[in-house]
Design a protein around this motif. Structure first.
Motif, mmCIF file in Angstrom:
data_model
loop_
_atom_site.group_PDB
_atom_site.id
_atom_site.type_symbol
_atom_site.label_atom_id
_atom_site.label_comp_id
_atom_site.label_asym_id
_atom_site.label_seq_id
_atom_site.Cartn_x
_atom_site.Cartn_y
_atom_site.Cartn_z
ATOM 1 N N ASN A 293 4.510 8.369 1.383
ATOM 2 C CA ASN A 293 4.965 7.051 1.864
ATOM 3 C C ASN A 293 6.425 6.772 1.517
ATOM 4 O OD1 ASN A 293 1.926 6.401 0.383
ATOM 5 N ND2 ASN A 293 2.079 6.254 2.596
ATOM 6 N N TYR B 124 8.277 3.619 2.431
ATOM 7 C CA TYR B 124 7.989 2.395 1.680
ATOM 8 C C TYR B 124 9.110 2.050 0.712
ATOM 9 C CZ TYR B 124 5.574 -0.749 -1.591
ATOM 10 O OH TYR B 124 5.223 -1.805 -2.395
ATOM 11 N N ASP C 42 -0.312 -8.809 -4.170
ATOM 12 C CA ASP C 42 -1.354 -8.104 -3.418
ATOM 13 C C ASP C 42 -1.354 -6.630 -3.818
ATOM 14 O OD1 ASP C 42 -3.278 -7.312 -1.682
ATOM 15 O OD2 ASP C 42 -2.162 -7.740 0.150
ATOM 16 N N LYS D 245 -3.626 -4.421 -3.729
ATOM 17 C CA LYS D 245 -4.288 -3.528 -2.772
ATOM 18 C C LYS D 245 -3.408 -3.171 -1.585
ATOM 19 C CE LYS D 245 -8.882 -5.258 -4.009
ATOM 20 N NZ LYS D 245 -10.068 -6.015 -3.572
ATOM 21 N N SER D 246 -2.314 -3.916 -1.399
ATOM 22 C CA SER D 246 -1.409 -3.605 -0.290
ATOM 23 C C SER D 246 -0.492 -2.435 -0.602
ATOM 24 C CB SER D 246 -0.563 -4.831 0.058
ATOM 25 O OG SER D 246 0.400 -5.090 -0.963
ATOM 26 N N LEU D 247 -0.418 -2.028 -1.869
ATOM 27 C CA LEU D 247 0.408 -0.879 -2.229
ATOM 28 C C LEU D 247 -0.183 0.384 -1.603
ATOM 29 C CD1 LEU D 247 1.047 -1.590 -6.021
ATOM 30 C CD2 LEU D 247 2.467 -2.225 -4.065
ATOM 31 N N PRO D 248 0.609 1.176 -0.916
ATOM 32 C CA PRO D 248 0.072 2.363 -0.232
ATOM 33 C C PRO D 248 -0.701 3.312 -1.140
ATOM 34 C CG PRO D 248 2.310 1.929 0.495
ATOM 35 C CD PRO D 248 2.043 0.981 -0.640
ATOM 36 N N LYS E 63 -4.872 3.290 -3.291
ATOM 37 C CA LYS E 63 -6.092 4.024 -2.921
ATOM 38 C C LYS E 63 -6.411 5.146 -3.893
ATOM 39 C CE LYS E 63 -3.466 7.060 0.169
ATOM 40 N NZ LYS E 63 -3.186 7.436 1.567
ATOM 41 N N GLU F 90 -5.698 -8.497 -8.627
ATOM 42 C CA GLU F 90 -4.600 -9.360 -8.202
ATOM 43 C C GLU F 90 -3.356 -9.225 -9.075
ATOM 44 O OE1 GLU F 90 -6.781 -13.248 -6.378
ATOM 45 O OE2 GLU F 90 -6.973 -12.967 -8.555
ATOM 46 N N GLU G 232 9.941 -7.369 -5.731
ATOM 47 C CA GLU G 232 9.775 -6.352 -4.691
ATOM 48 C C GLU G 232 10.085 -4.959 -5.227
ATOM 49 O OE1 GLU G 232 8.350 -6.728 -1.705
ATOM 50 O OE2 GLU G 232 7.967 -8.733 -2.522
ATOM 51 N N LYS H 183 7.171 -3.809 -7.369
ATOM 52 C CA LYS H 183 6.052 -3.272 -6.588
ATOM 53 C C LYS H 183 6.325 -1.839 -6.153
ATOM 54 C CE LYS H 183 4.437 -6.244 -3.478
ATOM 55 N NZ LYS H 183 4.470 -7.352 -2.489
ATOM 56 N N ASN I 48 4.034 1.386 -7.210
ATOM 57 C CA ASN I 48 3.529 2.314 -6.201
ATOM 58 C C ASN I 48 3.978 3.742 -6.495
ATOM 59 O OD1 ASN I 48 2.122 2.464 -3.444
ATOM 60 N ND2 ASN I 48 4.029 3.563 -3.061
#
Length: 405
Positions: free
Chosen positions: A27, A30, A117, A119-122, A125, A141, A285, A288, A292
């Motif tokens: 990613n 990103y 968020d 869970k929005s981090l690529p 998973k 969260e 930002e 994050k 990630n």
């Protein structure tokens, strides 16, 4: 250990001649869009990140800078309590912190962390499902798991006559002057708590008094209290034993093969350290992006090898290059060898006051019970004052809420 190859490292890379990373990360789109001169301040434990290109590892912060153009200012702390005090007192601004589970729970309750968020981090998973939806962050969260570990007893086989099975050996006069104690209250209290059969999350005044007295009784036998200094003392053979984190033992044993490790029969603390963004962050930002990046399987793999802890990252865990570590019996005990474990939880404010008072007494006390009970008088007064203050504030809020507008 550390014999694996994470990728092809060119000669230019080894000498720092390239301005872009020679590694491939997932990613990569990103990470684009960083502003010129952007900076991120990271606050992490000592000896807790991959910082070298030796043995096929990567320098994580340098790689992040090459990939994003964001400069990393990296500072370390020795304990959750030290980190918390810095954040709580507002003495410095950090964009990333990596506390342990119970401290994350406390900081959420005190509104010291940014809700984002996760869970929005690529790369979210890649976190093992066992370390999502945790007791301290049930909705994912505020945090993303970084490392997992347990506390056990590190001992020098040349200095300790037998293989220890119990925490009680730390009170054996035979080893006077050769025993080190971990220098933070939750981990130190945990050892006599397990000996006495108490919960690591006890709020009982008498139980905490019993525990504190055991630590005071132990003081004449100690060489000292340690955190990061433990490396030099154990690797050099200066001390015979210390309760400490399994990942640090794995690294110490590489330097001193005489060291060994056990999970005492009474039970141990198990913990998760996770990446968070504090409310004092100036660059959420970029924070994050950094989280990630640490979740990228290649980065997590390098960190797992460099610092010796069990990884919650399934991309790293399932890698062929992680096989030797996966088979490490200290990091990943077989089910039949798994010790009894318990997580720390955040404690009520009254108990935290008591903890702080008792810990201060332990550090200065000689060995008399009077220290404990004299101290409890102060604790009781503090609790009464705190309770009265809370009641007053509550009544004041109720008054103003009910006041005619």
């Amino acid at each position: 250990m550390k014999k694996f190859i994470i990728g092809i490292i060119t000669a230019f890379m080894l000498f720092g001649a390239l301005s872009v990373s020679a590694f491939a990360y997932e990613n990569e789109e990103y990470y684009k869009g960083a502003k010129k001169g952007e900076v991120i301040n990271v606050f992490n434990w000592g000896e807790y990140i991959s910082e070298s290109y030796e043995d096929g590892l990567i320098d994580v912060n340098k790689e992040f800078e090459k990939l994003t153009g964001i400069k990393v200012n990296y500072v370390t702390f020795e304990s959750n309590e030290d980190m918390y005090a810095k954040i709580k007192n507002g003495g410095a601004s950090y964009d990333i912190i990596i506390p342990s589970d119970y401290m994350i729970e406390r900081m959420i309750e005190e509104d010291l962390l940014v809700k984002f968020d996760v869970k929005s981090l690529p790369n979210f998973k890649y976190i093992d499902k066992r370390y999502t939806g945790t007791y301290y962050d049930p909705n994912d969260e505020y945090s993303a798991a970084y490392n997992v570990g347990m506390v056990g007893l590190i001992y020098n086989t040349k200095m300790v006559d037998e293989t220890p099975t119990s925490w009680k050996i730390m009170w054996d006069e035979k080893y006077a002057g050769k025993i080190l104690m971990i220098d933070n209250p939750r981990d130190a209290f945990a050892i006599p708590q397990k000996i006495l059969g108490y919960s690591l999350n006890s709020t009982d005044e008498k139980e905490l008094g019993d525990v504190a007295q055991m630590l005071i009784d132990q003081k004449p036998l100690l060489q000292g209290y340690v955190m990061d200094e433990v490396y030099n003392k154990m690797e050099s053979g200066e001390a015979a034993m210390v309760p400490y984190y399994v990942g640090d033992f794995v690294c110490m044993q590489e330097v001193n093969p005489d060291l060994d490790f056990v999970y005492p029969e009474e039970g141990v603390n198990i913990f998760v350290d996770a990446m968070c963004i504090p409310k004092c962050a100036q660059n959420v930002e970029a924070a994050k992006k950094y989280i990630n990046f640490l979740l990228d399987p290649e980065v997590a793999l390098s960190n797992a090898w460099a610092i010796g802890y069990a990884t919650p990252n399934v991309g790293a865990l399932n890698s062929d290059d992680y096989e030797e570590m996966r088979e490490n019996e200290y990091l990943y005990p077989a089910p039949e060898d798994m010790p009894k474990t318990e997580y720390f939880h955040n404690l009520p404010q009254e108990t935290l006051i008591m903890f702080a008072d008792l810990w201060n007494q332990i550090k200065v006390a000689g060995g008399s019970n009077s220290h404990i009970y004299w101290g409890f008088g102060i604790v009781a007064a503090a609790v009464v004052i705190y309770g009265g203050y809370s009641w007053f504030n509550k009544r004041r809020r109720e008054y103003w809420y009910d006041f005619p507008k």
